[in-house]
Design an enzyme around this catalytic site. Sequence first.
Site, mmCIF file in Angstrom:
data_model
loop_
_atom_site.group_PDB
_atom_site.id
_atom_site.type_symbol
_atom_site.label_atom_id
_atom_site.label_comp_id
_atom_site.label_asym_id
_atom_site.label_seq_id
_atom_site.Cartn_x
_atom_site.Cartn_y
_atom_site.Cartn_z
ATOM 1 N N GLU A 172 85.889 46.038 79.577
ATOM 2 C CA GLU A 172 84.576 46.707 79.888
ATOM 3 C C GLU A 172 84.877 48.236 80.080
ATOM 4 O O GLU A 172 85.053 48.943 81.259
ATOM 5 C CB GLU A 172 84.159 46.201 81.090
ATOM 6 N N HIS A 373 79.416 29.165 86.348
ATOM 7 C CA HIS A 373 80.555 29.048 87.014
ATOM 8 C C HIS A 373 81.383 30.359 86.942
ATOM 9 O O HIS A 373 82.046 30.732 86.070
ATOM 10 C CB HIS A 373 81.472 28.324 86.146
ATOM 11 N N GLU A 374 81.220 31.098 88.145
ATOM 12 C CA GLU A 374 82.212 32.160 88.505
ATOM 13 C C GLU A 374 83.639 31.466 88.776
ATOM 14 O O GLU A 374 83.569 30.629 89.830
ATOM 15 C CB GLU A 374 81.635 33.051 89.497
ATOM 16 N N HIS A 441 81.526 35.320 80.430
ATOM 17 C CA HIS A 441 81.804 36.630 80.599
ATOM 18 C C HIS A 441 83.255 36.879 81.022
ATOM 19 O O HIS A 441 84.054 36.182 81.261
ATOM 20 C CB HIS A 441 80.909 37.085 82.083
ATOM 21 N N GLU A 442 83.721 38.325 80.944
ATOM 22 C CA GLU A 442 85.075 38.547 81.233
ATOM 23 C C GLU A 442 85.721 37.420 80.042
ATOM 24 O O GLU A 442 86.812 36.724 80.688
ATOM 25 C CB GLU A 442 85.491 38.434 82.357
ATOM 26 N N GLU A 460 80.547 38.242 76.939
ATOM 27 C CA GLU A 460 80.144 39.506 77.390
ATOM 28 C C GLU A 460 81.372 40.325 76.583
ATOM 29 O O GLU A 460 81.218 40.602 75.410
ATOM 30 C CB GLU A 460 80.416 39.694 78.854
ATOM 31 N N GLU A 466 75.092 45.431 83.468
ATOM 32 C CA GLU A 466 75.759 45.478 84.882
ATOM 33 C C GLU A 466 76.213 46.787 85.331
ATOM 34 O O GLU A 466 75.927 47.166 86.545
ATOM 35 C CB GLU A 466 76.627 44.408 85.357
HETATM 36 C C1 NOJ Z 1 80.453 39.771 86.241
HETATM 37 C C2 NOJ Z 1 79.436 39.152 85.116
HETATM 38 O O1 NOJ Z 1 79.653 39.927 84.026
HETATM 39 C C3 NOJ Z 1 78.027 39.230 85.902
HETATM 40 O O2 NOJ Z 1 77.130 39.137 84.767
HETATM 41 C C4 NOJ Z 1 78.084 38.418 87.049
HETATM 42 O O3 NOJ Z 1 76.789 38.669 87.656
HETATM 43 C C5 NOJ Z 1 79.179 38.558 87.967
HETATM 44 N N1 NOJ Z 1 80.612 38.936 87.264
HETATM 45 C C6 NOJ Z 1 79.164 37.591 89.033
HETATM 46 O O4 NOJ Z 1 79.569 36.530 88.427
HETATM 47 CA CA CA Z 2 81.410 41.704 83.358
#
Ligand code: NOJ
Ligand code: CA
Length: 671
Positions: A172, A373-374, A441-442, A460, A466
């Site tokens: 990023e 799922h974070e 993501h990440e 991503e 964001e």
């Molecule tokens: C980073 C992600 O790119 C974003 O889409 C997400 O909202 C946040 N992390 C929280 O999970």
């Molecule tokens: Ca991100």
Amino acid sequence: MKKALFISIAFICVLGSCTRPRPTEINSPDNTIKLAFYLNDSNQMAYHITVNDTPFIAPSILGFEARDGINLSEDFHITGTDFDSKDEIWTQPWGENKSIRNHYNEMAVHLTDTKETLLTLRFRVFNDGIGFRYEYQVPDADSLFITDELTSFNIAQDGTSWSIPASFDTYELLYRTQPISQIDNANTPMTFKTGNIYASIHEAALTDFPEMTLKNTGNCLLKSELAPWPDGVKARITGGTFQTPWRTIQIAPKAVGLINSGLILNLNEPCVLETTDWIRPMKYVGIWWGMHLGVESWVINDRHGATTENAKRYIDFAAANHIEAVMFEGWNEGWENWGGTQNFDYTRPYADFNLQETARYAREKGIEIIGHHETGGNIPNYENQLDKAYQWYADLGIHSVKTGYAGGLPAGHNHHGQYNVRHYRNVVKTAAKYHTTLDVHEPIKDTGIRRTYPNMMTREGARGMEWNAWSTGNPPSHHELLPFTRLLSGPMDYTPGIFDILYERAKHSPFRKKWNSMDSKDCRVNTTLAKQIANWVVIYSPLQMAADMIENYEGHPAFQFFRDFDADCDWSEALAGEPGEFVVIVRKAKDKYFLGATTNEEARTTDIKLDFLEKGKTYKATIYADGANADWETNPTSYEILEKTVTTDDTLSIRMAKGGGQAITFIPLEK
Ligand code: NOJ
Ligand code: CA
């Protein structure tokens, strides 16, 4: 004369060892790209490439280094060479193009060293570039510890490059446009122009290896630099047999040729899933942007975004607007420890979010739920719950999951090393077991693995939308760099389509709170509104989000574009563009066409022939254009919608404001 030559070669061979050099050169099917492999004077393995008979990659070293006296690079000699070629068309369940031509010539150079290690260097040369990989067999080895990759790309002539810096933890980052010789290090895809040739270095089929970045070791000599394990080892191999990902260089006479190339997918293995009818591209909205703007929260409190009531509002909106899916973040226990212990629970909703009821309601309305799922980077915590979490979602009818790794990894691991590559593959396989598609993501950068596992839909892996919510944001040219760099590797969940460009609604919200140290409060989106619409086409994603809060779409005439849009694309072509300047892409889905054109800080007009439209048909073109005085800085929300009747014989003049764009739907008219 010919006969005499043949006799003398035969004579030398009969006398003893045949000294005639083995053929180790190979050309692309159209003969424009020529690659030669050889052992140099120091007996190192090396290759060079010409394009149109002009040096493109000057002599460059190959090989690896390993611990414990294992030799993977020195004093190898050639034992044989095999040649092969292929020309086939294969199809995929979804993609920018559902059918792809795989047309190449292959040269497999077989080598060995004094310790009887076997190596096959497999080169494939296509009309749009090259790929090569190493296939090693080290006898009697229980394990191997790779300490360095020697692969180099010695670009013969300096030129302009477009890349992000190398980082083993994040993609990023902002792009740099600079001479190749000025690159210190870079992540891939690293795109460049040398002479009249556009090219991009990357890798394909990264399945159990660390990611490759590039380090400049002198002028334009770029060397592979692999992401390490915490102890400095780059790759751990069980046994003595392994093959590396493909090292790739896409090559094209025009910049858009890189976008139209199928090389990365061609170098991946065919689909291994038994069925794919459960995988489908979708448009989606979600409870998401409000959190990034600081007017809602992930954590349960009086500003909580993911409540049952709010979720139903999003489901209703999706159902009323031809949108297939909704996504909710901040629905589960654990957000209060995000950035701390990161112990998310993937089967425990917050008290104000009734997932059973929400899932029932979504089913009733014919809407899919995209779960979330974070992990915060806590891989062990996620792996411990993996099967249970995917089973639990599947039981609720949830077959699509967005994942995230926003946070540091445990035990000194970085995000892009072999440890995490293995983790991501484990998640893809587990998700497939439950017929679940993924939006990561990440992530680890895309290397075309979606061909083998088409449930790995989008990711991503670059600065997405964001960043506009809480940092100085993505500059206008970011969107003309992504298609020529990051997007060469595969789809991106950029999450385009913010209509409230200046955050007028959020700024007046009594709930707005700073949640992130970079949040400067005068953030905004650095484009015009028409460019936001065009990015739904330009930034390809089979799960394509309309990212704004739905209040900003309700009653907005320009939202008709997204209603008409179809994420299930059949065919695409990049028609025109230059990295960092502008880009024009058209996609076909069923009988509709969608065109997206965007520009950087400069206003421009470009004429586009509509010869991609089907002959004999007449289309209604609905044009979402920048208003006459639109300007990303001073007048970003000015737009106009025009209608025209067009055929394949027409040419459209596409006018774009500074930091602007244009989007067009072509819908066939009934005869
Ligand atoms: C980073 C992600 O790119 C974003 O889409 C997400 O909202 C946040 N992390 C929280 O999970
Ligand atoms: Ca991100």
